[in-house]
Design a protein around this motif. Structure first.
Motif, PDB file in Angstrom:
ATOM      1  N   ASN A  65       0.815  -1.213   0.000  1.00 46.38           N
ATOM      2  CA  ASN A  65       0.000   0.000   0.000  1.00 46.38           C
ATOM      3  C   ASN A  65       0.853   1.270   0.000  1.00 46.38           C
ATOM      4  O   ASN A  65       2.055   1.223   0.251  1.00 46.38           O
ATOM      5  CB  ASN A  65      -0.956  -0.020   1.207  1.00 46.38           C
ATOM      6  N   ALA A  66       0.166   2.395  -0.238  1.00 47.57           N
ATOM      7  CA  ALA A  66       0.838   3.692  -0.419  1.00 47.57           C
ATOM      8  C   ALA A  66       1.749   4.044   0.743  1.00 47.57           C
ATOM      9  O   ALA A  66       1.353   3.951   1.894  1.00 47.57           O
ATOM     10  CB  ALA A  66      -0.225   4.774  -0.554  1.00 47.57           C
ATOM     11  N   MET A  67       2.965   4.463   0.419  1.00 48.39           N
ATOM     12  CA  MET A  67       3.827   4.958   1.482  1.00 48.39           C
ATOM     13  C   MET A  67       4.574   6.226   1.115  1.00 48.39           C
ATOM     14  O   MET A  67       4.330   7.270   1.676  1.00 48.39           O
ATOM     15  CB  MET A  67       4.779   3.876   1.967  1.00 48.39           C
ATOM     16  N   GLY A  95       3.519   6.574  -2.621  1.00 48.96           N
ATOM     17  CA  GLY A  95       3.007   7.570  -1.677  1.00 48.96           C
ATOM     18  C   GLY A  95       2.458   8.769  -2.434  1.00 48.96           C
ATOM     19  O   GLY A  95       2.604   8.861  -3.661  1.00 48.96           O
ATOM     20  N   SER A  96       1.858   9.676  -1.695  1.00 50.71           N
ATOM     21  CA  SER A  96       1.204  10.840  -2.284  1.00 50.71           C
ATOM     22  C   SER A  96       2.114  11.536  -3.303  1.00 50.71           C
ATOM     23  O   SER A  96       3.243  11.908  -2.984  1.00 50.71           O
ATOM     24  CB  SER A  96       0.843  11.819  -1.171  1.00 50.71           C
ATOM     25  N   MET A  97       1.609  11.717  -4.534  1.00 48.54           N
ATOM     26  CA  MET A  97       2.475  12.145  -5.633  1.00 48.54           C
ATOM     27  C   MET A  97       2.310  13.603  -6.032  1.00 48.54           C
ATOM     28  O   MET A  97       2.925  14.054  -6.999  1.00 48.54           O
ATOM     29  CB  MET A  97       2.217  11.246  -6.851  1.00 48.54           C
ATOM     30  N   ILE A 149      -6.999   7.684  -4.204  1.00 53.39           N
ATOM     31  CA  ILE A 149      -7.197   9.029  -3.633  1.00 53.39           C
ATOM     32  C   ILE A 149      -7.289   8.840  -2.124  1.00 53.39           C
ATOM     33  O   ILE A 149      -8.166   8.103  -1.646  1.00 53.39           O
ATOM     34  CB  ILE A 149      -8.510   9.680  -4.121  1.00 53.39           C
ATOM     35  N   HIS A 150      -6.388   9.458  -1.366  1.00 58.13           N
ATOM     36  CA  HIS A 150      -6.489   9.258   0.088  1.00 58.13           C
ATOM     37  C   HIS A 150      -7.360  10.331   0.738  1.00 58.13           C
ATOM     38  O   HIS A 150      -7.329  11.492   0.343  1.00 58.13           O
ATOM     39  CB  HIS A 150      -5.116   9.148   0.765  1.00 58.13           C
ATOM     40  N   ILE A 151      -8.152   9.882   1.696  1.00 59.21           N
ATOM     41  CA  ILE A 151      -8.969  10.814   2.491  1.00 59.21           C
ATOM     42  C   ILE A 151      -8.452  10.710   3.926  1.00 59.21           C
ATOM     43  O   ILE A 151      -8.619   9.702   4.592  1.00 59.21           O
ATOM     44  CB  ILE A 151     -10.489  10.539   2.345  1.00 59.21           C
ATOM     45  N   GLU A 188      -8.588   5.351   3.066  1.00 54.67           N
ATOM     46  CA  GLU A 188      -8.234   6.020   4.329  1.00 54.67           C
ATOM     47  C   GLU A 188      -6.731   5.809   4.543  1.00 54.67           C
ATOM     48  O   GLU A 188      -6.066   5.161   3.727  1.00 54.67           O
ATOM     49  CB  GLU A 188      -9.027   5.382   5.485  1.00 54.67           C
ATOM     50  N   VAL A 189      -6.228   6.327   5.645  1.00 51.80           N
ATOM     51  CA  VAL A 189      -4.793   6.161   5.902  1.00 51.80           C
ATOM     52  C   VAL A 189      -4.548   5.546   7.285  1.00 51.80           C
ATOM     53  O   VAL A 189      -3.498   5.733   7.886  1.00 51.80           O
ATOM     54  CB  VAL A 189      -4.039   7.504   5.768  1.00 51.80           C
ATOM     55  N   GLY A 190      -5.545   4.807   7.797  1.00 54.62           N
ATOM     56  CA  GLY A 190      -5.346   4.149   9.088  1.00 54.62           C
ATOM     57  C   GLY A 190      -6.326   4.604  10.172  1.00 54.62           C
ATOM     58  O   GLY A 190      -6.126   4.301  11.353  1.00 54.62           O
ATOM     59  N   PHE A 191      -7.400   5.307   9.761  1.00 52.52           N
ATOM     60  CA  PHE A 191      -8.432   5.681  10.739  1.00 52.52           C
ATOM     61  C   PHE A 191      -9.739   4.932  10.486  1.00 52.52           C
ATOM     62  O   PHE A 191     -10.713   5.107  11.208  1.00 52.52           O
ATOM     63  CB  PHE A 191      -8.682   7.199  10.719  1.00 52.52           C
ATOM     64  N   GLY A 216      -2.653  -0.341  12.894  1.00 51.91           N
ATOM     65  CA  GLY A 216      -1.260  -0.446  12.445  1.00 51.91           C
ATOM     66  C   GLY A 216      -0.625   0.928  12.506  1.00 51.91           C
ATOM     67  O   GLY A 216      -0.616   1.568  13.567  1.00 51.91           O
ATOM     68  N   THR A 217      -0.135   1.382  11.366  1.00 53.31           N
ATOM     69  CA  THR A 217       0.461   2.717  11.308  1.00 53.31           C
ATOM     70  C   THR A 217      -0.537   3.726  11.867  1.00 53.31           C
ATOM     71  O   THR A 217      -1.700   3.754  11.476  1.00 53.31           O
ATOM     72  CB  THR A 217       0.790   3.061   9.839  1.00 53.31           C
ATOM     73  N   ASN A 218      -0.034   4.555  12.785  1.00 50.83           N
ATOM     74  CA  ASN A 218      -0.943   5.449  13.499  1.00 50.83           C
ATOM     75  C   ASN A 218      -0.508   6.905  13.271  1.00 50.83           C
ATOM     76  O   ASN A 218       0.401   7.397  13.929  1.00 50.83           O
ATOM     77  CB  ASN A 218      -0.904   5.080  14.984  1.00 50.83           C
ATOM     78  N   VAL A 287       5.904  -4.182   5.465  1.00 50.73           N
ATOM     79  CA  VAL A 287       6.795  -4.342   4.309  1.00 50.73           C
ATOM     80  C   VAL A 287       7.936  -3.320   4.390  1.00 50.73           C
ATOM     81  O   VAL A 287       9.097  -3.632   4.113  1.00 50.73           O
ATOM     82  CB  VAL A 287       6.017  -4.183   2.986  1.00 50.73           C
ATOM     83  N   LEU A 288       7.590  -2.107   4.811  1.00 52.97           N
ATOM     84  CA  LEU A 288       8.615  -1.065   4.957  1.00 52.97           C
ATOM     85  C   LEU A 288       9.691  -1.515   5.960  1.00 52.97           C
ATOM     86  O   LEU A 288      10.890  -1.434   5.680  1.00 52.97           O
ATOM     87  CB  LEU A 288       7.943   0.229   5.450  1.00 52.97           C
ATOM     88  N   GLU A 289       9.231  -2.008   7.105  1.00 51.27           N
ATOM     89  CA  GLU A 289      10.180  -2.470   8.136  1.00 51.27           C
ATOM     90  C   GLU A 289      11.087  -3.558   7.595  1.00 51.27           C
ATOM     91  O   GLU A 289      12.297  -3.525   7.775  1.00 51.27           O
ATOM     92  CB  GLU A 289       9.402  -3.050   9.327  1.00 51.27           C
TER      93      GLU A 289
HETATM   94  C1  FMN Z   1       5.581   5.787   5.974  1.00 52.23           C
HETATM   95  C2  FMN Z   1       4.153   5.788   5.526  1.00 52.23           C
HETATM   96  C3  FMN Z   1       3.716   6.773   4.668  1.00 52.23           C
HETATM   97  C4  FMN Z   1       2.403   6.775   4.192  1.00 52.23           C
HETATM   98  N1  FMN Z   1       2.030   7.696   3.251  1.00 52.23           N
HETATM   99  C5  FMN Z   1       0.818   7.568   2.645  1.00 52.23           C
HETATM  100  C6  FMN Z   1       0.478   8.368   1.525  1.00 52.23           C
HETATM  101  O1  FMN Z   1       1.259   9.194   1.054  1.00 52.23           O
HETATM  102  N2  FMN Z   1      -0.750   8.199   0.969  1.00 52.23           N
HETATM  103  C7  FMN Z   1      -1.643   7.281   1.462  1.00 52.23           C
HETATM  104  O2  FMN Z   1      -2.728   7.113   0.906  1.00 52.23           O
HETATM  105  N3  FMN Z   1      -1.343   6.518   2.526  1.00 52.23           N
HETATM  106  C8  FMN Z   1      -0.149   6.625   3.116  1.00 52.23           C
HETATM  107  N4  FMN Z   1       0.174   5.800   4.168  1.00 52.23           N
HETATM  108  C9  FMN Z   1      -0.883   4.941   4.753  1.00 52.23           C
HETATM  109  C10 FMN Z   1      -0.873   3.506   4.228  1.00 52.23           C
HETATM  110  O3  FMN Z   1      -1.126   3.438   2.850  1.00 52.23           O
HETATM  111  C11 FMN Z   1      -1.908   2.637   4.990  1.00 52.23           C
HETATM  112  O4  FMN Z   1      -3.190   3.142   4.711  1.00 52.23           O
HETATM  113  C12 FMN Z   1      -1.674   2.667   6.501  1.00 52.23           C
HETATM  114  O5  FMN Z   1      -0.292   2.737   6.769  1.00 52.23           O
HETATM  115  C13 FMN Z   1      -2.196   1.444   7.218  1.00 52.23           C
HETATM  116  O6  FMN Z   1      -1.478   0.268   6.870  1.00 52.23           O
HETATM  117  P1  FMN Z   1      -0.348  -0.405   7.811  1.00 52.23           P
HETATM  118  O7  FMN Z   1      -0.924  -0.487   9.183  1.00 52.23           O
HETATM  119  O8  FMN Z   1      -0.081  -1.725   7.149  1.00 52.23           O
HETATM  120  O9  FMN Z   1       0.850   0.473   7.776  1.00 52.23           O
HETATM  121  C14 FMN Z   1       1.482   5.786   4.652  1.00 52.23           C
HETATM  122  C15 FMN Z   1       1.935   4.796   5.535  1.00 52.23           C
HETATM  123  C16 FMN Z   1       3.246   4.770   5.950  1.00 52.23           C
HETATM  124  C17 FMN Z   1       3.689   3.649   6.841  1.00 52.23           C
END
Ligand code: FMN
Length: 349
Positions: A65-67, A95-97, A149-151, A188-191, A216-218, A287-289
């Motif tokens: 997923n997007a990072m 990640g966001s472009m 598209i992230h919200i 979403e991005v983790g909410f 996960g990522t918070n 995956v990042l880790e």
């Molecule tokens: C370092 C990092 C950067 C991220 N940047 C973006 C981003 O630019 N756009 C986006 O839609 N989500 C971004 N995310 C959110 C992830 O795509 C994902 O929705 C969120 O991390 C939950 O997944 P996880 O718990 O497996 O990390 C980012 C996550 C990480 C870890």
């Protein structure tokens, strides 16, 4: 400091804080139980986890997923992630472009992914406020197969320098959908997401939705750490877990293609997402880790093992395909049942 520098620093900080984030948030995966069956009807080689939804066909229901992107360091990370995606066949999002439009000098931190993985399934990523006229350029930069598209209203509001204007998002999303000819996934991005959000997205014409839930990522924690004061640290448990978001999405799963991400760390978590109706499961932090700590080859091995183990678990539910998994019996804890009753009651809507 220029805006470009600020953005690059922010992207680097996000990665750094994510890698240091040790506090575990409740995922709710332990509150979903799949029922074990002792007399399987299949051999392991019979298990077929390919996933087809809308116009998307993926050999396995897993994606990176997007990072990141937008700085020299994150270019290097995207290069590694793209090599992992190529070797495993996993789809991958950048990640966001928007940064690349504002500053062409960081374009290669994104386009490196296409360079490394010419035939892979790549997803571009933009915020909901990206001007429609920039979207085509962003898609072309990586020759994207889909657009995310992230919200991220919660993240923006907790971030001191974040956006405060959101009411144009819906109209903008609709305009983007009407202008692009590749699948558009709103994430979403983790909410996590509510049924109300999912219903609004459907009204806008969105049919691909990644509910990306808490666990996960918070970003509430990360944005609190990035500033000097901890002004909003009480918000670190805000949002719906991935499991609850999937429950919220259940009513819409016939009309929308629901993807799950957020806190998925084991093959069992991933299979539970599929049993709760997800068409595919996104992995980010884990995956990042791996790629940062263990390198590309070990991450490829990790993902191949992950998929193999997902197949073993699928077999133990006596399912052969994703369709079977969707109807496999699962038992929810009383907390989840309680949420369901309070939110959905007896109304099956
Ligand atoms: C370092 C990092 C950067 C991220 N940047 C973006 C981003 O630019 N756009 C986006 O839609 N989500 C971004 N995310 C959110 C992830 O795509 C994902 O929705 C969120 O991390 C939950 O997944 P996880 O718990 O497996 O990390 C980012 C996550 C990480 C870890």
């Amino acid at each position: 400091m220029t805006k470009t520098n600020e953005r690059s620093i922010r992207k680097d900080e996000h990665v750094r804080y994510v890698l240091n984030q040790t506090e575990k948030n409740e995922t709710d995966f332990n509150r979903v139980h799949l029922v074990h069956h002792s007399l399987p009807d299949f051999n392991l080689e019979d298990i077929d986890l390919s996933s087809s939804f809308g116009v998307i066909n993926w050999a396995v229901p897993l994606y990176i997923n997007a990072m990141t992107g937008g700085s020299e360091w994150t270019k290097d990370i995207n290069e590694k992630l793209a090599l992992v995606a190529k070797a495993t066949g996993l789809p991958m999002s950048l990640g966001s472009m928007h940064a690349a439009i504002k500053d062409p000098s960081v374009e290669s931190s994104f386009s490196i992914a296409r360079k490394m993985n010419p035939n892979g399934f790549l997803m571009a990523n933009v915020g909901a406020d990206v001007p429609v006229e920039h979207v085509h350029e962003i898609i072309e930069l990586i020759d994207a197969n889909a657009l995310q598209i992230h919200i991220n209203a919660a993240q923006e509001l907790i971030m001191p320098e974040g956006d405060r204007q959101f009411k144009n998002w819906k109209q903008n999303i609709q305009q983007i959908i009407n202008t692009v000819d590749i699948p558009v996934i709103v994430k979403e991005v983790g909410f996590g997401m509510s049924r109300e959000t999912i219903s609004s997205l459907l009204e806008l014409g969105v049919i691909y939705i990644d509910i990306s839930g808490r666990g996960g990522t918070n970003f509430a924690e990360i944005e609190n750490l990035r500033r000097k004061n901890q002004e909003m640290d009480y918000m670190q448990t805000w949002g719906q877990s991935t499991v609850i978001s999937l429950i919220e999405s259940e009513h819409f799963q016939k009309n929308a293609h629901i993807l799950a991400s957020g806190g998925v760390t084991t093959p069992l978590d991933a299979v539970k997402c599929l049993a709760l109706g997800a068409r595919a499961v996104g992995l980010s932090k884990i995956v990042l880790e791996r790629v940062m700590n263990d390198g590309v080859d070990n991450t490829v091995q990790f993902i191949n093992d992950f998929i193999y183990q997902m197949k073993k678990i699928t077999l133990l539910t006596n399912s052969r395909t994703l369709k079977d998994l969707n109807s496999t019996p699962r038992v929810l804890s009383s907390e989840l049942e309680n949420w369901k009753t309070q939110r959905m009651g007896n109304d099956d809507e």
